[in-house]
Design an enzyme around this catalytic site. Structure first.
Site, PDB file in Angstrom:
ATOM      1  N   GLY A   1     -16.495 -47.465  -4.984  1.00 42.38           N
ATOM      2  CA  GLY A   1     -15.955 -48.793  -5.264  1.00 42.38           C
ATOM      3  C   GLY A   1     -14.794 -48.749  -6.254  1.00 42.38           C
TER       4      GLY A   1
ATOM      5  N   GLU B   1     -11.816 -47.961  -4.268  1.00 43.93           N
ATOM      6  CA  GLU B   1     -11.544 -49.142  -3.433  1.00 43.93           C
ATOM      7  C   GLU B   1     -10.919 -50.260  -4.255  1.00 43.93           C
ATOM      8  OE1 GLU B   1     -15.685 -48.908  -2.108  1.00 43.93           O
ATOM      9  OE2 GLU B   1     -14.949 -49.082  -0.063  1.00 43.93           O
TER      10      GLU B   1
ATOM     11  N   GLU C   1     -19.627 -42.033  -1.153  1.00 43.98           N
ATOM     12  CA  GLU C   1     -20.769 -42.808  -0.648  1.00 43.98           C
ATOM     13  C   GLU C   1     -21.662 -42.000   0.286  1.00 43.98           C
ATOM     14  OE1 GLU C   1     -17.652 -43.905  -0.900  1.00 43.98           O
ATOM     15  OE2 GLU C   1     -17.633 -45.961  -1.638  1.00 43.98           O
TER      16      GLU C   1
HETATM   17  N1  CO8 Z   1     -23.417 -46.102 -10.997  1.00 47.51           N
HETATM   18  C1  CO8 Z   1     -24.233 -46.165 -12.065  1.00 47.51           C
HETATM   19  N2  CO8 Z   1     -24.148 -45.324 -13.102  1.00 47.51           N
HETATM   20  C2  CO8 Z   1     -23.211 -44.355 -13.050  1.00 47.51           C
HETATM   21  C3  CO8 Z   1     -22.315 -44.237 -11.958  1.00 47.51           C
HETATM   22  C4  CO8 Z   1     -22.444 -45.168 -10.895  1.00 47.51           C
HETATM   23  N3  CO8 Z   1     -21.630 -45.138  -9.817  1.00 47.51           N
HETATM   24  N4  CO8 Z   1     -21.506 -43.187 -12.185  1.00 47.51           N
HETATM   25  C5  CO8 Z   1     -21.853 -42.680 -13.374  1.00 47.51           C
HETATM   26  N5  CO8 Z   1     -22.880 -43.394 -13.903  1.00 47.51           N
HETATM   27  C6  CO8 Z   1     -23.584 -43.161 -15.173  1.00 47.51           C
HETATM   28  C7  CO8 Z   1     -24.459 -41.911 -15.090  1.00 47.51           C
HETATM   29  O1  CO8 Z   1     -25.688 -42.236 -14.478  1.00 47.51           O
HETATM   30  C8  CO8 Z   1     -24.612 -41.548 -16.530  1.00 47.51           C
HETATM   31  O2  CO8 Z   1     -25.562 -42.387 -17.121  1.00 47.51           O
HETATM   32  P1  CO8 Z   1     -26.756 -41.751 -18.045  1.00 47.51           P
HETATM   33  O3  CO8 Z   1     -26.026 -41.190 -19.232  1.00 47.51           O
HETATM   34  O4  CO8 Z   1     -27.595 -42.936 -18.341  1.00 47.51           O
HETATM   35  O5  CO8 Z   1     -27.408 -40.711 -17.219  1.00 47.51           O
HETATM   36  C9  CO8 Z   1     -23.244 -41.925 -17.135  1.00 47.51           C
HETATM   37  O6  CO8 Z   1     -22.666 -42.844 -16.205  1.00 47.51           O
HETATM   38  C10 CO8 Z   1     -22.316 -40.742 -17.274  1.00 47.51           C
HETATM   39  O7  CO8 Z   1     -22.226 -40.081 -16.022  1.00 47.51           O
HETATM   40  P2  CO8 Z   1     -22.487 -38.514 -15.816  1.00 47.51           P
HETATM   41  O8  CO8 Z   1     -23.396 -38.000 -16.889  1.00 47.51           O
HETATM   42  O9  CO8 Z   1     -22.890 -38.295 -14.416  1.00 47.51           O
HETATM   43  O10 CO8 Z   1     -20.996 -37.959 -16.079  1.00 47.51           O
HETATM   44  P3  CO8 Z   1     -20.372 -36.612 -15.521  1.00 47.51           P
HETATM   45  O11 CO8 Z   1     -19.070 -36.457 -16.226  1.00 47.51           O
HETATM   46  O12 CO8 Z   1     -21.370 -35.512 -15.570  1.00 47.51           O
HETATM   47  O13 CO8 Z   1     -20.105 -36.902 -13.951  1.00 47.51           O
HETATM   48  C11 CO8 Z   1     -19.333 -38.213 -12.073  1.00 47.51           C
HETATM   49  C12 CO8 Z   1     -19.168 -37.870 -13.558  1.00 47.51           C
HETATM   50  C13 CO8 Z   1     -18.980 -36.994 -11.207  1.00 47.51           C
HETATM   51  C14 CO8 Z   1     -18.372 -39.363 -11.765  1.00 47.51           C
HETATM   52  C15 CO8 Z   1     -20.770 -38.633 -11.774  1.00 47.51           C
HETATM   53  O14 CO8 Z   1     -21.149 -39.614 -12.719  1.00 47.51           O
HETATM   54  C16 CO8 Z   1     -20.987 -39.242 -10.404  1.00 47.51           C
HETATM   55  O15 CO8 Z   1     -21.043 -38.522  -9.412  1.00 47.51           O
HETATM   56  N6  CO8 Z   1     -21.150 -40.583 -10.336  1.00 47.51           N
HETATM   57  C17 CO8 Z   1     -21.460 -41.301  -9.113  1.00 47.51           C
HETATM   58  C18 CO8 Z   1     -20.238 -41.422  -8.269  1.00 47.51           C
HETATM   59  C19 CO8 Z   1     -20.569 -42.126  -6.991  1.00 47.51           C
HETATM   60  O16 CO8 Z   1     -21.341 -41.675  -6.170  1.00 47.51           O
HETATM   61  N7  CO8 Z   1     -19.933 -43.285  -6.793  1.00 47.51           N
HETATM   62  C20 CO8 Z   1     -20.049 -44.012  -5.577  1.00 47.51           C
HETATM   63  C21 CO8 Z   1     -21.038 -45.069  -5.764  1.00 47.51           C
HETATM   64  S1  CO8 Z   1     -21.368 -45.857  -4.228  1.00 47.51           S
HETATM   65  C22 CO8 Z   1     -20.183 -46.980  -4.052  1.00 47.51           C
HETATM   66  O17 CO8 Z   1     -19.267 -47.103  -4.819  1.00 47.51           O
HETATM   67  C23 CO8 Z   1     -20.362 -47.856  -2.862  1.00 47.51           C
HETATM   68  C24 CO8 Z   1     -19.109 -48.579  -2.588  1.00 47.51           C
HETATM   69  C25 CO8 Z   1     -19.416 -49.930  -2.104  1.00 47.51           C
HETATM   70  C26 CO8 Z   1     -18.596 -50.898  -2.911  1.00 47.51           C
HETATM   71  C27 CO8 Z   1     -19.402 -51.467  -4.022  1.00 47.51           C
HETATM   72  C28 CO8 Z   1     -18.525 -52.154  -5.042  1.00 47.51           C
HETATM   73  C29 CO8 Z   1     -19.322 -52.904  -6.076  1.00 47.51           C
END
Ligand code: CO8
Length: 258
Positions: free
Chosen positions: A109, A112, A132
């Protein structure tokens, strides 16, 4: 002093800078972000003092996607009945120019959302992706539609099917990113670009945005006709007379948005 939980607002002259501010979640987009962003953009839309917007995140993340923790428990009938994500079209429908200044992660997102903006200025640390598929879903707010228009089928398929990230250089080469600027200059450059846009005649600016934005939605012949009609209509403005007179008289134009 900002009344928002997930956004920080800063006025820079006629430019509104909106910072996504959920550092604990890498600016993941939850429903509060959506509600607040729509409220701010709607206020910017009607405020004549705001002539352009810059949307940014933190150094580490523009936005790491939709909030997975918020989405996890949702089921089909719930999100279908509420038309989950439909609200984001209001962001895409914002009529004034909006520039995304992207540093760090712009994923799912987040990518996007950046693509809903008119153009993207990125720092070399920017990373774009549609991960995703790694979560068992697909992009839901334009990733499969805007990405293919920005970068073509090959890269859109590659990114959406493998979930890999692309860096700023690849994104610029592919046409997703307009400019790459050094991290410490990112906001300065985005604000300068927005300030420049803000200095022009607003009817012309809005029509340029409207014409380009419509390109994806119509045939070339219809698009060219639409562009020509908008072009012709600008000759009804005082600003066209002023802009051309100023050029010929070798002075700065004084636009009045009329
Ligand atoms: N949602 C919720 N929490 C998140 C997200 C997320 N997308 N991304 C990161 N966080 C949180 C982590 O859970 C973590 O929290 P905590 O400390 O409580 O564990 C904190 O942020 C820091 O993140 P990391 O420790 O993972 O940080 P890193 O530097 O190790 O990694 C990354 C960074 C690679 C970005 C990793 O966080 C990651 O892979 N995040 C998820 C990315 C992802 O899959 N995004 C796609 C989500 S799906 C989506 O967007 C559907 C689109 C539909 C549109 C919706 C629009 C609203």
């Amino acid at each position: 002093e900002t009344p928002f939980e997930t956004l920080i607002l800063e006025r820079h002259g006629q430019v509104m800078l909106i910072r996504l501010n959920r550092p604990e979640a890498l600016n993941a987009l939850n429903s509060t972000v959506l509600t607040e962003l729509i409220a701010v953009l709607s206020a910017c839309q009607t405020d004549p003092e705001v002539r352009a917007v810059v949307l940014t995140g933190s150094e580490k993340a523009f936005a790491a996607g939709a909030d997975v923790k918020e989405m996890q428990a949702l089921d089909f009938t719930t999100i279908y009945r509420q038309d989950f994500l439909a609200g984001w079209s209001e962001v895409a429908g914002f009529r004034k120019p909006i520039i995304a200044a992207v540093s760090g992660f712009a994923l799912g997102g987040g990518a996007e959302l950046a693509m809903m903006c008119d153009f993207i200025i990125a720092s070399p640390t920017a990373k774009f992706g549609q991960p995703e598929i790694t979560l068992g879903i697909i992009p839901g707010m334009g990733g499969t539609q805007r990405l293919i228009r920005a970068v073509g089928k090959a890269k859109a398929m590659d990114l959406c099917l493998t979930g890999r990230m692309m860096d700023a250089e690849e994104a610029e080469r592919a046409g997703l990113v307009a400019r790459i600027v050094q991290p410490e200059k990112l906001l300065e450059e985005a604000l300068a670009a927005a300030g420049k846009i803000a200095s022009f005649s607003q009817p012309a600016v809005l029509m340029a945005k409207e014409a380009i934005s419509s390109a994806a939605e119509q045939t070339l012949a219809e698009g060219l006709r639409f562009e020509r009609r908008l072009f012709q209509s600008l000759f009804a403005t005082e600003d066209q007379k002023e802009g051309m007179a100023a050029f010929i008289e070798k002075r700065k134009p004084a636009f009045k948005d009329r």
